[in-house]
Scaffold this motif. Structure first.
Motif, PDB file in Angstrom:
ATOM      1  N   ASN A 101       0.848  -1.187   0.000  1.00 23.83           N
ATOM      2  CA  ASN A 101       0.000   0.000   0.000  1.00 23.83           C
ATOM      3  C   ASN A 101       0.882   1.236   0.000  1.00 23.83           C
ATOM      4  O   ASN A 101       1.969   1.232   0.568  1.00 23.83           O
ATOM      5  CB  ASN A 101      -0.929   0.028   1.211  1.00 23.83           C
ATOM      6  CG  ASN A 101      -2.081   0.992   1.030  1.00 23.83           C
ATOM      7  OD1 ASN A 101      -2.229   1.614  -0.017  1.00 23.83           O
ATOM      8  ND2 ASN A 101      -2.896   1.112   2.039  1.00 23.83           N
ATOM      9  N   ARG A 106      -4.777   9.455  -4.474  1.00 25.16           N
ATOM     10  CA  ARG A 106      -4.913   8.630  -5.677  1.00 25.16           C
ATOM     11  C   ARG A 106      -4.138   9.179  -6.868  1.00 25.16           C
ATOM     12  O   ARG A 106      -3.471   8.435  -7.575  1.00 25.16           O
ATOM     13  CB  ARG A 106      -6.385   8.509  -6.075  1.00 25.16           C
ATOM     14  CG  ARG A 106      -7.190   7.573  -5.249  1.00 25.16           C
ATOM     15  CD  ARG A 106      -8.591   7.426  -5.821  1.00 25.16           C
ATOM     16  NE  ARG A 106      -9.250   8.687  -6.106  1.00 25.16           N
ATOM     17  CZ  ARG A 106      -9.988   9.372  -5.218  1.00 25.16           C
ATOM     18  NH1 ARG A 106     -10.189   8.899  -4.021  1.00 25.16           N
ATOM     19  NH2 ARG A 106     -10.552  10.497  -5.545  1.00 25.16           N
ATOM     20  N   ILE A 109      -0.362   8.337  -7.038  1.00 26.14           N
ATOM     21  CA  ILE A 109       0.124   6.956  -7.111  1.00 26.14           C
ATOM     22  C   ILE A 109       0.412   6.628  -8.574  1.00 26.14           C
ATOM     23  O   ILE A 109      -0.474   6.703  -9.423  1.00 26.14           O
ATOM     24  CB  ILE A 109      -0.897   5.969  -6.513  1.00 26.14           C
ATOM     25  CG1 ILE A 109      -1.110   6.277  -5.024  1.00 26.14           C
ATOM     26  CG2 ILE A 109      -0.414   4.534  -6.706  1.00 26.14           C
ATOM     27  CD1 ILE A 109      -2.173   5.420  -4.361  1.00 26.14           C
ATOM     28  N   SER A 110       1.641   6.277  -8.855  1.00 29.16           N
ATOM     29  CA  SER A 110       2.064   5.990 -10.229  1.00 29.16           C
ATOM     30  C   SER A 110       1.412   4.701 -10.734  1.00 29.16           C
ATOM     31  O   SER A 110       0.949   3.866  -9.953  1.00 29.16           O
ATOM     32  CB  SER A 110       3.584   5.843 -10.290  1.00 29.16           C
ATOM     33  OG  SER A 110       3.981   4.685  -9.570  1.00 29.16           O
ATOM     34  N   ASP A 111       1.438   4.517 -12.049  1.00 36.36           N
ATOM     35  CA  ASP A 111       0.925   3.281 -12.654  1.00 36.36           C
ATOM     36  C   ASP A 111       1.684   2.069 -12.107  1.00 36.36           C
ATOM     37  O   ASP A 111       1.090   1.019 -11.864  1.00 36.36           O
ATOM     38  CB  ASP A 111       1.047   3.319 -14.177  1.00 36.36           C
ATOM     39  CG  ASP A 111       0.035   4.259 -14.813  1.00 36.36           C
ATOM     40  OD1 ASP A 111      -0.928   4.662 -14.116  1.00 36.36           O
ATOM     41  OD2 ASP A 111       0.207   4.584 -16.000  1.00 36.36           O
ATOM     42  N   ARG A 113       3.042   1.703  -9.167  1.00 35.07           N
ATOM     43  CA  ARG A 113       2.576   1.398  -7.813  1.00 35.07           C
ATOM     44  C   ARG A 113       1.165   0.809  -7.818  1.00 35.07           C
ATOM     45  O   ARG A 113       0.867  -0.079  -7.027  1.00 35.07           O
ATOM     46  CB  ARG A 113       2.658   2.638  -6.933  1.00 35.07           C
ATOM     47  CG  ARG A 113       4.090   2.971  -6.558  1.00 35.07           C
ATOM     48  CD  ARG A 113       4.193   4.144  -5.645  1.00 35.07           C
ATOM     49  NE  ARG A 113       5.551   4.240  -5.135  1.00 35.07           N
ATOM     50  CZ  ARG A 113       5.976   5.217  -4.394  1.00 35.07           C
ATOM     51  NH1 ARG A 113       5.151   6.200  -4.032  1.00 35.07           N
ATOM     52  NH2 ARG A 113       7.221   5.252  -3.973  1.00 35.07           N
ATOM     53  N   TRP A 114       0.279   1.285  -8.710  1.00 36.79           N
ATOM     54  CA  TRP A 114      -1.050   0.678  -8.837  1.00 36.79           C
ATOM     55  C   TRP A 114      -0.915  -0.797  -9.215  1.00 36.79           C
ATOM     56  O   TRP A 114      -1.610  -1.656  -8.692  1.00 36.79           O
ATOM     57  CB  TRP A 114      -1.896   1.401  -9.889  1.00 36.79           C
ATOM     58  CG  TRP A 114      -2.606   2.609  -9.391  1.00 36.79           C
ATOM     59  CD1 TRP A 114      -2.362   3.904  -9.738  1.00 36.79           C
ATOM     60  CD2 TRP A 114      -3.683   2.657  -8.450  1.00 36.79           C
ATOM     61  NE1 TRP A 114      -3.213   4.738  -9.064  1.00 36.79           N
ATOM     62  CE2 TRP A 114      -4.034   4.002  -8.271  1.00 36.79           C
ATOM     63  CE3 TRP A 114      -4.389   1.682  -7.736  1.00 36.79           C
ATOM     64  CZ2 TRP A 114      -5.060   4.406  -7.418  1.00 36.79           C
ATOM     65  CZ3 TRP A 114      -5.401   2.089  -6.884  1.00 36.79           C
ATOM     66  CH2 TRP A 114      -5.728   3.425  -6.727  1.00 36.79           C
ATOM     67  N   HIS A 115       0.001  -1.061 -10.147  1.00 39.08           N
ATOM     68  CA  HIS A 115       0.232  -2.434 -10.585  1.00 39.08           C
ATOM     69  C   HIS A 115       0.714  -3.296  -9.414  1.00 39.08           C
ATOM     70  O   HIS A 115       0.220  -4.417  -9.221  1.00 39.08           O
ATOM     71  CB  HIS A 115       1.250  -2.455 -11.729  1.00 39.08           C
ATOM     72  CG  HIS A 115       1.662  -3.825 -12.135  1.00 39.08           C
ATOM     73  ND1 HIS A 115       0.859  -4.659 -12.883  1.00 39.08           N
ATOM     74  CD2 HIS A 115       2.781  -4.531 -11.868  1.00 39.08           C
ATOM     75  CE1 HIS A 115       1.472  -5.803 -13.060  1.00 39.08           C
ATOM     76  NE2 HIS A 115       2.644  -5.761 -12.461  1.00 39.08           N
ATOM     77  N   MET A 117       0.222  -2.834  -6.193  1.00 41.59           N
ATOM     78  CA  MET A 117      -0.879  -3.042  -5.236  1.00 41.59           C
ATOM     79  C   MET A 117      -1.864  -4.079  -5.754  1.00 41.59           C
ATOM     80  O   MET A 117      -2.329  -4.933  -4.992  1.00 41.59           O
ATOM     81  CB  MET A 117      -1.595  -1.720  -4.928  1.00 41.59           C
ATOM     82  CG  MET A 117      -0.774  -0.788  -4.065  1.00 41.59           C
ATOM     83  SD  MET A 117      -1.673   0.653  -3.424  1.00 41.59           S
ATOM     84  CE  MET A 117      -2.403   1.349  -4.871  1.00 41.59           C
ATOM     85  N   PHE A 118      -2.201  -4.018  -7.033  1.00 39.28           N
ATOM     86  CA  PHE A 118      -3.142  -4.982  -7.592  1.00 39.28           C
ATOM     87  C   PHE A 118      -2.563  -6.391  -7.558  1.00 39.28           C
ATOM     88  O   PHE A 118      -3.229  -7.335  -7.132  1.00 39.28           O
ATOM     89  CB  PHE A 118      -3.530  -4.594  -9.025  1.00 39.28           C
ATOM     90  CG  PHE A 118      -4.527  -5.542  -9.617  1.00 39.28           C
ATOM     91  CD1 PHE A 118      -5.877  -5.439  -9.306  1.00 39.28           C
ATOM     92  CD2 PHE A 118      -4.129  -6.554 -10.474  1.00 39.28           C
ATOM     93  CE1 PHE A 118      -6.804  -6.324  -9.831  1.00 39.28           C
ATOM     94  CE2 PHE A 118      -5.040  -7.448 -11.008  1.00 39.28           C
ATOM     95  CZ  PHE A 118      -6.383  -7.324 -10.678  1.00 39.28           C
TER      96      PHE A 118
END
Length: 147
Positions: A101, A106, A109-111, A113-115, A117-118
């Protein structure tokens, strides 16, 4: 005899914190424990490592194995399952404790970092469960704990 005598548990995120505590407790209750995280020896700024958790498992008379893995990698997840089964057979218990996390707004948060987390929070627990449920069904028992 411990409540988990003869059981095998796979615990993610077990180099420190809750995961390390769960691994030690399960081992104290008789489970053979496979622990995983990315930190085998030392992290550059966080306390705890898989080797520290293995020492805690040994201190309670337990049996454990460490598998270094990046749960964001499907190849590492597959290898983790294979090494777990090779060491102790199909696990009776899967504890999905590892998480990622970033405490940012929102839009900050870079792409990448989103990747992360997912992959870590959604895909890894489902993928590990999907890979381990057949063995649990064959044994007619099993537990999956998602933290």
């Amino acid at each position: 005899m411990g409540r988990l005598q003869g059981k095998t548990a796979l615990i993610t995120g077990a180099s420190r914190g809750i995961g390390a505590g769960i691994a030690q407790r399960f081992a104290a209750e008789g489970a053979r424990v496979v622990i995983t995280a990315r930190t085998l020896d030392r992290h550059d700024h966080l306390p705890g490592s898989l080797n520290d958790t293995l020492a805690a498992i040994a201190a309670v008379g337990g049996e454990g194995r460490a598998v270094v893995a990046d749960l964001c990698s499907s190849e590492d997840r597959q290898r983790l399952v294979e090494e777990t089964i090779a060491a102790f057979g199909a696990p009776d218990i899967l504890v999905n404790n590892a998480a990622a996390n970033y405490f940012l707004d929102r839009e900050k948060i870079s792409d990448k970092r989103w990747h992360i987390m997912f992959e870590m929070n959604i895909k890894a627990p489902f993928d590990l469960g999907r890979k381990l449920i057949p063995g649990m069904l064959e044994k007619k028992r099993g537990w999956i704990v998602n933290i």
